[in-house]
Scaffold this active site. Structure first.
Site, PDB file in Angstrom:
ATOM      1  N   GLY A  75      46.901  38.707  31.580  1.00  0.00           N
ATOM      2  CA  GLY A  75      47.063  38.400  32.998  1.00  0.00           C
ATOM      3  C   GLY A  75      45.887  37.559  33.480  1.00  0.00           C
ATOM      4  N   THR A  76      44.723  37.872  32.975  1.00  0.00           N
ATOM      5  CA  THR A  76      43.519  37.127  33.364  1.00  0.00           C
ATOM      6  C   THR A  76      43.680  35.646  33.044  1.00  0.00           C
ATOM      7  OG1 THR A  76      42.105  39.049  33.038  1.00  0.00           O
ATOM      8  CG2 THR A  76      41.032  36.894  32.867  1.00  0.00           C
ATOM      9  N   ASN A 155      45.523  46.629  42.908  1.00  0.00           N
ATOM     10  CA  ASN A 155      45.294  47.530  41.778  1.00  0.00           C
ATOM     11  C   ASN A 155      44.523  48.794  42.150  1.00  0.00           C
ATOM     12  OD1 ASN A 155      43.583  45.104  42.024  1.00  0.00           O
ATOM     13  ND2 ASN A 155      42.239  46.171  40.609  1.00  0.00           N
ATOM     14  N   SER A 203      51.398  40.808  33.193  1.00  0.00           N
ATOM     15  CA  SER A 203      50.606  41.254  32.042  1.00  0.00           C
ATOM     16  C   SER A 203      51.395  42.339  31.309  1.00  0.00           C
ATOM     17  CB  SER A 203      49.264  41.792  32.527  1.00  0.00           C
ATOM     18  OG  SER A 203      48.570  42.385  31.453  1.00  0.00           O
ATOM     19  N   ALA A 204      51.452  42.227  29.973  1.00  0.00           N
ATOM     20  CA  ALA A 204      52.293  43.145  29.194  1.00  0.00           C
ATOM     21  C   ALA A 204      51.811  44.592  29.255  1.00  0.00           C
ATOM     22  CB  ALA A 204      52.334  42.677  27.736  1.00  0.00           C
ATOM     23  N   HIS A 205      50.488  44.782  29.211  1.00  0.00           N
ATOM     24  CA  HIS A 205      50.020  46.157  28.994  1.00  0.00           C
ATOM     25  C   HIS A 205      50.142  47.074  30.212  1.00  0.00           C
ATOM     26  CE1 HIS A 205      45.755  46.126  30.664  1.00  0.00           C
ATOM     27  NE2 HIS A 205      45.990  44.835  30.642  1.00  0.00           N
ATOM     28  N   THR A 243      48.595  29.113  17.988  1.00  0.00           N
ATOM     29  CA  THR A 243      49.769  29.779  17.399  1.00  0.00           C
ATOM     30  C   THR A 243      50.043  31.063  18.161  1.00  0.00           C
ATOM     31  OG1 THR A 243      49.248  28.812  15.272  1.00  0.00           O
ATOM     32  CG2 THR A 243      50.723  30.721  15.250  1.00  0.00           C
ATOM     33  N   CYS A 331      32.695  48.371  37.650  1.00  0.00           N
ATOM     34  CA  CYS A 331      31.440  48.346  36.917  1.00  0.00           C
ATOM     35  C   CYS A 331      31.315  46.995  36.235  1.00  0.00           C
ATOM     36  CB  CYS A 331      31.465  49.447  35.870  1.00  0.00           C
ATOM     37  SG  CYS A 331      29.902  49.642  35.049  1.00  0.00           S
TER      38      CYS A 331
END
Ligand code: PLP
Length: 392
Positions: A75-76, A155, A203-205, A243, A331
């Site tokens: 995502g970043t 978030n 973002s996938a995670h 790739t 942090c």
């Protein structure tokens, strides 16, 4: 029969979610496809087919055309790719002079991508954590052809942003709207057309796919990013060389498909448990403040604080009780910084220091909620003794 007590309870789904079984199986299966997706032979074509299937699955989640999905490493990276003054619409080469960001964006948006610091303006939010639309309107009027970046849901607080209203303002001022939907996807609808977004980050995670895969989705094929971040072999139609992470992308696609099918049921499940958690929290600690409570929030997120609490200490105490939560403070480089999100909402630094984020997911159970409340009861008792000691 009561549910068995879990060994550990994970309440940090906004940081990352566990891999869904469908995604894990797809990932493992894809690892045995040996070809390079850019190769023309059968092995290469097999890998390409897997990627294109995943592209369709991710496109469906965002209500986009497969050709408008570009896979990235996160995502970043998708946020960084989107934030460029060089964005062109219908091949009109007029640089975006200013980047307007809400004051509560994720660090990857706050960094400003490829805009110079001086070209960035922050748009304030209201006390409930929603974007101040009046301030957006003023800023857009002052900035010809701006690029605006607004997250769909925050978030830390889970507060859902008025994206469609913002889109109308941005487009009326000739601007382009980028929406970071990383936290919203899978929890609420994130249809790119309904949101009015020109670009959307996923973002996938966060949806049960693997870490290290993301996507930038565009709302129209008329939109071009002429300055890719990574140049080389021309993968992802020239927008992201390198790739492809075939297994990661395939698993992302499976997670997107699962989320599409299960979202309503999972959101209902999370909301019921989140409401039970907040009711329990308020019963144990009537003085607890839940941030953004007046606004629409994601069904899985609670950010709360009580006076006199230190979030870092609370996170450790919860962990010792078997409960994983996170502090509302970010942090960075070893330094704990107060949450910019709560600061933007006008929360006092003293209360901000105690903000703890509890985020749920599709695997959370009522036994987990009980475990959280049991741990909180202990902590709250210790805290009130401590506070009485300070007062005395
Ligand atoms: N945007 C938001 C709102 C996030 O919460 C996060 C991750 O926490 C990101 C972007 C970054 O995504 P990734 O971890 O895939 O780089």
């Amino acid at each position: 029969m009561p549910e068995p007590k879990p060994q550990r309870s994970y309440f940090d789904w906004n940081a990352t979610a566990p891999l869904r079984t469908e995604a894990r199986l797809a990932f493992e299966g894809a690892l045995s496809i040996g070809g390079n997706p850019s190769s023309v032979h059968a092995e290469g074509r097999a890998a390409r087919r897997l990627i294109e299937n995943a592209r369709e699955q991710v496109a469906a989640l965002a209500g986009a055309r497969p050709g408008d999905v570009f896979f990235t490493s996160s995502g970043t990276e998708a946020n960084m790719l989107a934030l460029t003054p060089a964005i062109e619409i219908a091949n009109e080469k007029r640089p975006r002079s200013r980047l307007l960001l809400s004051a509560i964006e994720h660090a990857s948006v706050r960094s400003g991508g490829r805009f110079a610091r001086e070209a960035i303006n922050e748009i304030p939010v209201e006390a409930d954590g929603r974007l101040d639309l009046g301030a957006l309107e003023e800023a857009v009027a002052k900035a010809p052809l701006p690029l605006v970046s607004l997250m769909q849901a925050n978030n830390e607080t889970g507060v859902v942003q008025p994206v469609a209203e913002a889109a109308a303002i941005v487009h009326a001022g000739g601007g382009v709207l980028h929406v970071d939907a990383v936290q919203a996807a899978g929890r609420i609808a994130c249809d790119i057309a309904a949101l009015g977004a020109d670009l959307l980050t996923l973002s996938a995670h966060k949806i049960g796919g693997p870490k290290g895969v993301g996507a930038l989705v565009r709302g129209s094929e008329d939109l071009h990013i002429p300055d890719p971040l990574i140049r080389g072999g021309g993968q992802e139609r020239g927008l992201r060389a390198g790739t492809e992470n075939v297994a990661g992308i395939v698993a992302f696609g499976m997670a997107a498909a699962a989320v599409r099918q299960k979202r309503d049921a999972e959101a209902g499940h999370m909301l019921a448990l989140r409401n039970a958690l907040e009711t329990g929290l308020a019963t144990i600690s009537p003085g607890a403040v839940i941030f953004g409570v007046g606004a629409e929030r994601l069904p899985n997120t609670t950010l709360f604080a009580v006076q006199g609490m230190n979030a870092e200490t609370a996170v450790i105490a919860f962990d010792l009780e078997g409960v994983a939560v996170s502090s509302g403070a970010a942090c960075s480089s070893g330094r704990v910084q107060p949450s910019h999100v709560l600061a933007a909402m006008g929360v006092s630094p003293a209360l901000t220091r105690g903000a703890v984020r509890v985020s749920l997911g599709w695997e959370t159970t009522s036994a987990d909620v009980e475990m959280f409340l049991g741990a909180w009861r202990k902590l709250a008792t210790a805290l009130s003794k401590e506070n009485r000691g300070i007062a005395a």
